[in-house]
Design a protein around this motif. Structure first.
Motif, PDB file in Angstrom:
ATOM      1  N   LYS A  51      17.724 -18.957   2.431  1.00 31.03           N
ATOM      2  CA  LYS A  51      17.396 -20.308   2.882  1.00 31.03           C
ATOM      3  C   LYS A  51      18.307 -20.874   3.970  1.00 31.03           C
ATOM      4  O   LYS A  51      18.003 -21.921   4.541  1.00 31.03           O
ATOM      5  N   TYR A  52      19.411 -20.188   4.277  1.00 29.72           N
ATOM      6  CA  TYR A  52      20.324 -20.713   5.285  1.00 29.72           C
ATOM      7  C   TYR A  52      20.052 -20.169   6.681  1.00 29.72           C
ATOM      8  O   TYR A  52      20.697 -20.591   7.644  1.00 29.72           O
ATOM      9  N   TYR A  53      19.100 -19.234   6.798  1.00 32.44           N
ATOM     10  CA  TYR A  53      18.826 -18.590   8.080  1.00 32.44           C
ATOM     11  C   TYR A  53      17.323 -18.472   8.311  1.00 32.44           C
ATOM     12  O   TYR A  53      16.528 -18.565   7.382  1.00 32.44           O
ATOM     13  N   TYR A  54      16.964 -18.230   9.574  1.00 31.72           N
ATOM     14  CA  TYR A  54      15.585 -17.905   9.910  1.00 31.72           C
ATOM     15  C   TYR A  54      15.569 -16.876  11.036  1.00 31.72           C
ATOM     16  O   TYR A  54      16.561 -16.688  11.749  1.00 31.72           O
ATOM     17  N   TYR A  55      14.430 -16.196  11.172  1.00 33.43           N
ATOM     18  CA  TYR A  55      14.255 -15.163  12.187  1.00 33.43           C
ATOM     19  C   TYR A  55      13.310 -15.689  13.268  1.00 33.43           C
ATOM     20  O   TYR A  55      12.449 -16.548  13.001  1.00 33.43           O
ATOM     21  N   VAL A  56      13.442 -15.149  14.473  1.00 35.03           N
ATOM     22  CA  VAL A  56      12.571 -15.554  15.581  1.00 35.03           C
ATOM     23  C   VAL A  56      12.022 -14.298  16.255  1.00 35.03           C
ATOM     24  O   VAL A  56      12.776 -13.392  16.609  1.00 35.03           O
ATOM     25  N   GLY A  57      10.698 -14.246  16.399  1.00 35.79           N
ATOM     26  CA  GLY A  57      10.099 -13.104  17.074  1.00 35.79           C
ATOM     27  C   GLY A  57       8.604 -13.278  17.218  1.00 35.79           C
ATOM     28  O   GLY A  57       8.041 -14.332  16.919  1.00 35.79           O
ATOM     29  N   ARG A  58       7.951 -12.229  17.669  1.00 39.99           N
ATOM     30  CA  ARG A  58       6.510 -12.261  17.903  1.00 39.99           C
ATOM     31  C   ARG A  58       5.820 -11.556  16.744  1.00 39.99           C
ATOM     32  O   ARG A  58       6.107 -10.403  16.443  1.00 39.99           O
ATOM     33  N   VAL A  59       4.912 -12.260  16.080  1.00 41.32           N
ATOM     34  CA  VAL A  59       4.293 -11.781  14.839  1.00 41.32           C
ATOM     35  C   VAL A  59       2.864 -11.305  15.089  1.00 41.32           C
ATOM     36  O   VAL A  59       2.117 -11.921  15.854  1.00 41.32           O
ATOM     37  N   MET A  60       2.511 -10.202  14.445  1.00 40.12           N
ATOM     38  CA  MET A  60       1.169  -9.625  14.553  1.00 40.12           C
ATOM     39  C   MET A  60       0.594  -9.373  13.164  1.00 40.12           C
ATOM     40  O   MET A  60       1.341  -9.154  12.200  1.00 40.12           O
ATOM     41  N   ILE A  61      -0.733  -9.352  13.068  1.00 39.60           N
ATOM     42  CA  ILE A  61      -1.389  -8.834  11.879  1.00 39.60           C
ATOM     43  C   ILE A  61      -1.527  -7.323  12.067  1.00 39.60           C
ATOM     44  O   ILE A  61      -2.091  -6.864  13.057  1.00 39.60           O
ATOM     45  N   ASP A  62      -0.985  -6.558  11.130  1.00 35.90           N
ATOM     46  CA  ASP A  62      -1.065  -5.106  11.210  1.00 35.90           C
ATOM     47  C   ASP A  62      -2.436  -4.677  10.681  1.00 35.90           C
ATOM     48  O   ASP A  62      -2.673  -4.641   9.474  1.00 35.90           O
ATOM     49  N   THR A  63      -3.348  -4.365  11.572  1.00 32.40           N
ATOM     50  CA  THR A  63      -4.727  -4.041  11.171  1.00 32.40           C
ATOM     51  C   THR A  63      -4.806  -2.718  10.412  1.00 32.40           C
ATOM     52  O   THR A  63      -5.724  -2.508   9.617  1.00 32.40           O
ATOM     53  N   LYS A  64      -3.843  -1.823  10.631  1.00 29.39           N
ATOM     54  CA  LYS A  64      -3.868  -0.537   9.925  1.00 29.39           C
ATOM     55  C   LYS A  64      -3.511  -0.698   8.450  1.00 29.39           C
ATOM     56  O   LYS A  64      -3.979   0.057   7.599  1.00 29.39           O
ATOM     57  N   LYS A  65      -2.670  -1.680   8.159  1.00 27.47           N
ATOM     58  CA  LYS A  65      -2.207  -1.845   6.789  1.00 27.47           C
ATOM     59  C   LYS A  65      -2.838  -3.042   6.083  1.00 27.47           C
ATOM     60  O   LYS A  65      -2.674  -3.212   4.881  1.00 27.47           O
ATOM     61  N   SER A  66      -3.558  -3.888   6.815  1.00 26.60           N
ATOM     62  CA  SER A  66      -4.270  -4.997   6.188  1.00 26.60           C
ATOM     63  C   SER A  66      -5.590  -4.481   5.630  1.00 26.60           C
ATOM     64  O   SER A  66      -6.222  -3.596   6.205  1.00 26.60           O
ATOM     65  N   ASN A  67      -6.011  -5.044   4.501  1.00 22.44           N
ATOM     66  CA  ASN A  67      -7.167  -4.518   3.781  1.00 22.44           C
ATOM     67  C   ASN A  67      -8.086  -5.659   3.383  1.00 22.44           C
ATOM     68  O   ASN A  67      -7.755  -6.470   2.517  1.00 22.44           O
ATOM     69  N   ILE A  68      -9.239  -5.731   4.030  1.00 22.91           N
ATOM     70  CA  ILE A  68     -10.180  -6.815   3.740  1.00 22.91           C
ATOM     71  C   ILE A  68     -10.801  -6.655   2.363  1.00 22.91           C
ATOM     72  O   ILE A  68     -10.982  -7.623   1.621  1.00 22.91           O
ATOM     73  N   ALA A  69     -11.103  -5.418   1.965  1.00 23.45           N
ATOM     74  CA  ALA A  69     -11.756  -5.179   0.676  1.00 23.45           C
ATOM     75  C   ALA A  69     -10.895  -5.644  -0.496  1.00 23.45           C
ATOM     76  O   ALA A  69     -11.389  -6.217  -1.469  1.00 23.45           O
ATOM     77  N   ASP A  70      -9.584  -5.411  -0.399  1.00 24.41           N
ATOM     78  CA  ASP A  70      -8.678  -5.783  -1.482  1.00 24.41           C
ATOM     79  C   ASP A  70      -7.927  -7.090  -1.205  1.00 24.41           C
ATOM     80  O   ASP A  70      -7.004  -7.448  -1.942  1.00 24.41           O
TER      81      ASP A  70
END
Length: 237
Positions: A103-122
């Motif tokens: 809770k004392y820190y945060y990260y900064v960067g460019r975020v993507m949805i990983d389509t290879k590992k994302s699963n619509i069925a589940d």
């Protein structure tokens, strides 16, 4: 329960993965940044010459990677609409990532949805990104700090806003592992002595590339009359 807050760096709009999107995080993978090494081969000799710190006097780092895996806990038939909403908010965009277990820190960067590992069925989704090597402190040198969230073991109290300068005023600035060049905001022009070098600070906001706050105590002596604010945000690996 683990909560991750994502803030669009450009607009400042915030979304919480569990509260706003019903995403339950079950895995977080954050790499440490690799060092930018520079080794020169020695023709006809043993080994290599390590020039990694020759230019700057310190080790510099590459970006690190982050991977966040979620299960969707909402209506299955609403999942396709929900994943489009998530994509519209963050896919490919610069994002601040706040994790409740750090809770004392945060990260900064460019975020993507990983389509290879994302699963619509589940109803599973994985967010990946390349973030800056240092995670940044949530509380900057000019923000108010609260006892309720203060860590008595590792927390640092920084009160560098509107420091009154009358004659010579010594200020001990506590730095962090991430070196930073602070912004000075002065109500009147004044001098600052840092590392035995005296520099004129103009009225208003300014930076000086020769003044770099490092880990530990950084002594500054301000000379003049008025108020000065020392603004910076520390960081850690």
């Amino acid at each position: 329960m683990l909560e991750i807050e994502l803030v669009n760096e450009k607009t400042g709009v915030s979304k919480k993965t569990l509260e706003d999107w019903q995403l339950k995080c079950y895995d977080i993978q954050i790499s440490f940044p690799s060092a930018k090494t520079y080794l020169v081969d020695i023709p006809g000799g043993d080994g290599k010459i390590d020039l990694t710190e020759a230019l700057t006097g310190e080790v510099k780092f590459n970006n690190r990677t982050i991977s966040l895996s979620f299960d969707y806990r909402g209506d299955y038939f609403d999942w396709k609409r929900k994943i489009s909403e998530i994509a519209n908010f963050l896919h490919g965009k610069r994002t601040k990532i706040f994790i409740s277990t750090d809770k004392y820190y945060y990260y900064v960067g460019r975020v993507m949805i990983d389509t290879k590992k994302s699963n619509i069925a589940d109803c599973q989704i994985e967010l990946t990104g390349e973030v800056e090597p240092y995670k940044l402190e949530v509380v900057s040198s000019t923000d108010k700090w609260l006892w309720d969230s203060f860590d008595l073991k590792t927390g640092v109290i920084r009160e560098y806003k509107d420091i009154v300068v009358s004659g010579d005023t010594k200020v001990e600035v506590i730095g962090s592992p991430k070196k930073v060049i602070p912004i000075f905001e002065c109500t009147n022009s004044m001098y600052v002595t840092f590392n035995n070098q005296k520099t004129l600070l103009p009225k208003g906001r300014s930076k000086n590339l020769d003044i770099e706050i490092i880990d530990g105590v950084n002594e500054m002596i301000f000379s003049g009359n008025g108020k000065v604010t020392i603004e910076f945000r520390g960081g850690s690996l």
